[in-house]
Motif scaffolding. Structure first.
Motif, PDB file in Angstrom:
ATOM      1  N   LEU A  30       3.937  -1.653   6.494  1.00  0.00           N
ATOM      2  CA  LEU A  30       3.142  -0.558   6.005  1.00  0.00           C
ATOM      3  C   LEU A  30       1.982  -0.911   5.032  1.00  0.00           C
ATOM      4  CD1 LEU A  30       5.989   2.200   5.059  1.00  0.00           C
ATOM      5  CD2 LEU A  30       4.960   1.632   7.188  1.00  0.00           C
ATOM      6  N   ASP A  31       0.814  -0.649   5.343  1.00  0.00           N
ATOM      7  CA  ASP A  31      -0.377  -1.025   4.169  1.00  0.00           C
ATOM      8  C   ASP A  31      -1.260  -0.171   4.721  1.00  0.00           C
ATOM      9  OD1 ASP A  31      -2.547  -1.988   2.697  1.00  0.00           O
ATOM     10  OD2 ASP A  31      -1.351  -3.966   2.764  1.00  0.00           O
ATOM     11  N   PRO A  32      -1.956   0.664   3.812  1.00  0.00           N
ATOM     12  CA  PRO A  32      -2.896   1.546   4.324  1.00  0.00           C
ATOM     13  C   PRO A  32      -4.132   1.099   4.744  1.00  0.00           C
ATOM     14  CG  PRO A  32      -2.413   2.341   1.976  1.00  0.00           C
ATOM     15  CD  PRO A  32      -1.516   0.992   2.189  1.00  0.00           C
ATOM     16  N   GLY A  63      -5.725 -10.764   6.668  1.00  0.00           N
ATOM     17  CA  GLY A  63      -5.022 -11.490   5.821  1.00  0.00           C
ATOM     18  C   GLY A  63      -3.802 -11.219   5.335  1.00  0.00           C
ATOM     19  N   SER A  64      -3.552 -10.073   4.741  1.00  0.00           N
ATOM     20  CA  SER A  64      -2.470  -9.768   4.103  1.00  0.00           C
ATOM     21  C   SER A  64      -1.526  -9.314   5.058  1.00  0.00           C
ATOM     22  CB  SER A  64      -2.649  -8.420   3.490  1.00  0.00           C
ATOM     23  OG  SER A  64      -3.731  -8.675   2.373  1.00  0.00           O
ATOM     24  N   ALA A  65      -1.679  -8.674   6.201  1.00  0.00           N
ATOM     25  CA  ALA A  65      -0.673  -8.208   7.190  1.00  0.00           C
ATOM     26  C   ALA A  65      -0.247  -9.399   7.854  1.00  0.00           C
ATOM     27  CB  ALA A  65      -1.486  -7.246   8.253  1.00  0.00           C
ATOM     28  N   LEU A  75       2.106  -8.824  -2.017  1.00  0.00           N
ATOM     29  CA  LEU A  75       0.730  -9.537  -1.887  1.00  0.00           C
ATOM     30  C   LEU A  75      -0.502  -9.056  -2.590  1.00  0.00           C
ATOM     31  CD1 LEU A  75       0.868  -9.775   2.023  1.00  0.00           C
ATOM     32  CD2 LEU A  75       1.306 -11.652   0.654  1.00  0.00           C
ATOM     33  N   TYR A  76      -1.155  -9.847  -2.983  1.00  0.00           N
ATOM     34  CA  TYR A  76      -2.476  -9.472  -3.280  1.00  0.00           C
ATOM     35  C   TYR A  76      -3.604 -10.263  -2.830  1.00  0.00           C
ATOM     36  CZ  TYR A  76      -2.549 -12.751  -7.078  1.00  0.00           C
ATOM     37  OH  TYR A  76      -2.673 -14.061  -7.663  1.00  0.00           O
ATOM     38  N   ARG A  77      -4.715  -9.810  -2.562  1.00  0.00           N
ATOM     39  CA  ARG A  77      -6.044 -10.465  -2.126  1.00  0.00           C
ATOM     40  C   ARG A  77      -6.642 -11.240  -3.346  1.00  0.00           C
ATOM     41  NH1 ARG A  77     -10.153  -7.613   1.817  1.00  0.00           N
ATOM     42  NH2 ARG A  77     -10.671  -6.463   0.113  1.00  0.00           N
ATOM     43  N   PRO A  88       6.920  -1.761   2.786  1.00  0.00           N
ATOM     44  CA  PRO A  88       5.642  -1.494   2.358  1.00  0.00           C
ATOM     45  C   PRO A  88       5.058  -3.116   1.692  1.00  0.00           C
ATOM     46  CG  PRO A  88       7.270  -0.596   0.842  1.00  0.00           C
ATOM     47  CD  PRO A  88       7.920  -0.937   1.859  1.00  0.00           C
ATOM     48  N   ILE A  89       3.600  -3.374   1.845  1.00  0.00           N
ATOM     49  CA  ILE A  89       3.098  -4.355   1.291  1.00  0.00           C
ATOM     50  C   ILE A  89       2.690  -3.689  -0.096  1.00  0.00           C
ATOM     51  CG2 ILE A  89       1.239  -6.134   1.236  1.00  0.00           C
ATOM     52  CD1 ILE A  89       1.205  -5.746   4.350  1.00  0.00           C
ATOM     53  N   LEU A  90       3.025  -4.389  -1.239  1.00  0.00           N
ATOM     54  CA  LEU A  90       2.768  -3.998  -2.627  1.00  0.00           C
ATOM     55  C   LEU A  90       1.254  -4.192  -2.850  1.00  0.00           C
ATOM     56  CD1 LEU A  90       5.984  -5.073  -4.448  1.00  0.00           C
ATOM     57  CD2 LEU A  90       5.471  -2.926  -3.340  1.00  0.00           C
ATOM     58  N   ARG A  91       0.622  -3.291  -3.585  1.00  0.00           N
ATOM     59  CA  ARG A  91       1.236  -2.052  -3.885  1.00  0.00           C
ATOM     60  C   ARG A  91       0.798  -1.017  -3.029  1.00  0.00           C
ATOM     61  NH1 ARG A  91      -3.135  -0.563  -8.474  1.00  0.00           N
ATOM     62  NH2 ARG A  91      -4.619  -1.395  -7.280  1.00  0.00           N
ATOM     63  N   ALA A  92      -0.307  -0.682  -2.309  1.00  0.00           N
ATOM     64  CA  ALA A  92      -0.588   0.530  -1.536  1.00  0.00           C
ATOM     65  C   ALA A  92       0.116   0.992  -0.539  1.00  0.00           C
ATOM     66  CB  ALA A  92      -2.200   0.353  -1.313  1.00  0.00           C
ATOM     67  N   GLY A  93       0.857  -0.128   0.011  1.00  0.00           N
ATOM     68  CA  GLY A  93       1.880   0.179   1.208  1.00  0.00           C
ATOM     69  C   GLY A  93       2.982   1.189   0.446  1.00  0.00           C
ATOM     70  N   LEU A 135      -6.241  -2.059   6.657  1.00  0.00           N
ATOM     71  CA  LEU A 135      -6.144  -3.736   7.258  1.00  0.00           C
ATOM     72  C   LEU A 135      -7.803  -4.080   7.251  1.00  0.00           C
ATOM     73  CD1 LEU A 135      -4.767  -5.670   9.207  1.00  0.00           C
ATOM     74  CD2 LEU A 135      -5.181  -4.223  11.165  1.00  0.00           C
ATOM     75  N   ALA A 136      -8.057  -4.798   6.599  1.00  0.00           N
ATOM     76  CA  ALA A 136      -9.313  -5.251   6.350  1.00  0.00           C
ATOM     77  C   ALA A 136      -9.792  -6.459   6.971  1.00  0.00           C
ATOM     78  CB  ALA A 136      -9.897  -5.344   4.778  1.00  0.00           C
ATOM     79  N   THR A 137      -9.531  -7.980   6.287  1.00  0.00           N
ATOM     80  CA  THR A 137      -9.564  -8.971   6.987  1.00  0.00           C
ATOM     81  C   THR A 137      -8.522  -9.421   7.704  1.00  0.00           C
ATOM     82  OG1 THR A 137      -8.893 -10.185   5.196  1.00  0.00           O
ATOM     83  CG2 THR A 137     -10.779  -9.931   5.122  1.00  0.00           C
TER      84      THR A 137
HETATM   85  C1  PRP Z   1      -5.507  -4.270  -0.202  1.00  0.00           C
HETATM   86  C2  PRP Z   1      -4.613  -3.430   0.768  1.00  0.00           C
HETATM   87  C3  PRP Z   1      -4.102  -4.777   1.436  1.00  0.00           C
HETATM   88  C4  PRP Z   1      -5.103  -5.577   1.481  1.00  0.00           C
HETATM   89  C5  PRP Z   1      -5.962  -5.457   2.838  1.00  0.00           C
HETATM   90  O1  PRP Z   1      -4.530  -4.642  -1.419  1.00  0.00           O
HETATM   91  O2  PRP Z   1      -3.553  -2.638   0.257  1.00  0.00           O
HETATM   92  O3  PRP Z   1      -2.972  -5.058   1.094  1.00  0.00           O
HETATM   93  O4  PRP Z   1      -5.966  -5.343   0.402  1.00  0.00           O
HETATM   94  O5  PRP Z   1      -6.776  -6.616   2.909  1.00  0.00           O
HETATM   95  P1  PRP Z   1      -6.923  -7.840   3.851  1.00  0.00           P
HETATM   96  O6  PRP Z   1      -6.733  -7.207   5.223  1.00  0.00           O
HETATM   97  O7  PRP Z   1      -8.381  -8.424   3.749  1.00  0.00           O
HETATM   98  O8  PRP Z   1      -5.765  -8.689   3.589  1.00  0.00           O
HETATM   99  P2  PRP Z   1      -5.125  -5.473  -2.590  1.00  0.00           P
HETATM  100  O9  PRP Z   1      -5.046  -6.688  -2.268  1.00  0.00           O
HETATM  101  O10 PRP Z   1      -6.033  -4.942  -3.036  1.00  0.00           O
HETATM  102  O11 PRP Z   1      -3.661  -5.382  -3.408  1.00  0.00           O
HETATM  103  P3  PRP Z   1      -3.073  -3.948  -4.116  1.00  0.00           P
HETATM  104  O12 PRP Z   1      -2.484  -3.281  -3.083  1.00  0.00           O
HETATM  105  O13 PRP Z   1      -2.241  -4.696  -5.324  1.00  0.00           O
HETATM  106  O14 PRP Z   1      -4.223  -3.303  -4.779  1.00  0.00           O
END
Ligand code: PRP
Ligand code: URA
Length: 215
Positions: free
Chosen positions: A136-138, A144-146, A108-110, A82-87, A140-142
């Motif tokens: 795992l991460d709910p 960048g995190s994945a 990771l956080y954005r 899981p990618i913390l925290r939402a994963g 997938l926005a930009t």
């Molecule tokens: C959210 C989400 C992803 C990320 C997706 O996490 O859970 O990890 O944003 O965004 P991206 O595709 O643009 O990178 P967030 O950074 O808000 O951290 P959190 O889980 O600690 O709330």
């Protein structure tokens, strides 16, 4: 039930149950407890589809009547990351399917201004080259995190990585696929676009805040 890729690298799990549950998840009136249960259930259903490609090997079994040759999943234990925290919200559901799976973590956080990921934690099991990883991460926005999480997994030796998310934006799918074309992406929904501050539309809001009640 899968839908043919709308974007390269992406599989949308279009099973009616998944689509029903995603609509409940999007609803701003869905309370925290139900939100967590839905994330668990959808993660389990996504993982079931994503596991269709796991390799099998023969295994000898003694039934009450006679010995027979069955099949079992080959190789070292599957690893969930899981990618913390939402994963974190997706782990329990998948562990119901595969209780022996190992669990690593990537923190990771954005960054709110740049929307680029900032990493703060990394721990996965040894023998990464021989394991299948489900990242795992709910959301997938930009992307960048994945993309950053996959880069960290690769640096640690992981070779077979599948990314599971609940809601994907086209930008995120394109960025993850462009950076790591060999990572299969499974999602329950492919949404329309991103807002100027990186939220998915129509999306479901901030997944971490809704899971953990921090807003
Ligand atoms: C959210 C989400 C992803 C990320 C997706 O996490 O859970 O990890 O944003 O965004 P991206 O595709 O643009 O990178 P967030 O950074 O808000 O951290 P959190 O889980 O600690 O709330
Ligand atoms: N992270 C979230 O939690 N939600 C979004 O819509 C985008 C990133």
């Amino acid at each position: 039930m899968l839908t043919a890729p709308a974007l390269p690298g992406l599989t949308v799990v279009s099973h009616p149950l998944v689509q029903h549950k995603i609509s409940l998840l999007r609803d701003q009136a869905t309370p925290k407890k139900v939100f967590k249960e839905l994330v668990d259930e959808i993660a389990l259903l996504l993982a079931y589809e994503a596991m269709a490609h796991l390799a099998l090997e023969p295994v000898e079994v003694n039934t009450p009547l006679e010995p027979t040759t069955g099949q079992r999943v080959a190789g070292k234990k599957l690893t969930l990351v899981p990618i913390l925290r939402a994963g974190l919200g997706m782990v329990d559901g998948i562990l119901k399917l595969v209780p022996s799976a190992r669990v690593g973590h990537i923190g990771l956080y954005r960054d709110h201004d740049t929307l680029e990921p900032v990493d703060y934690y990394f721990k996965i099991p040894a023998d990464s080259a021989e394991r299948d990883f489900f990242l795992l991460d709910p959301m997938l926005a930009t992307g960048g995190s994945a993309a950053s999480a996959v880069t960290s997994l690769r640096r640690a030796g992981a070779r077979r990585i599948t990314f599971l998310c609940l809601v994907a934006a086209p930008d995120g799918v394109n960025r993850l696929h462009a950076t790591h074309p060999d990572v299969a992406i499974f999602a329950a929904a492919l949404d329309r676009e991103l807002t100027s501050n990186g939220y998915i539309l129509p999306g479901l809001g901030d997944a971490g805040d809704r899971l953990f009640g921090t807003r």
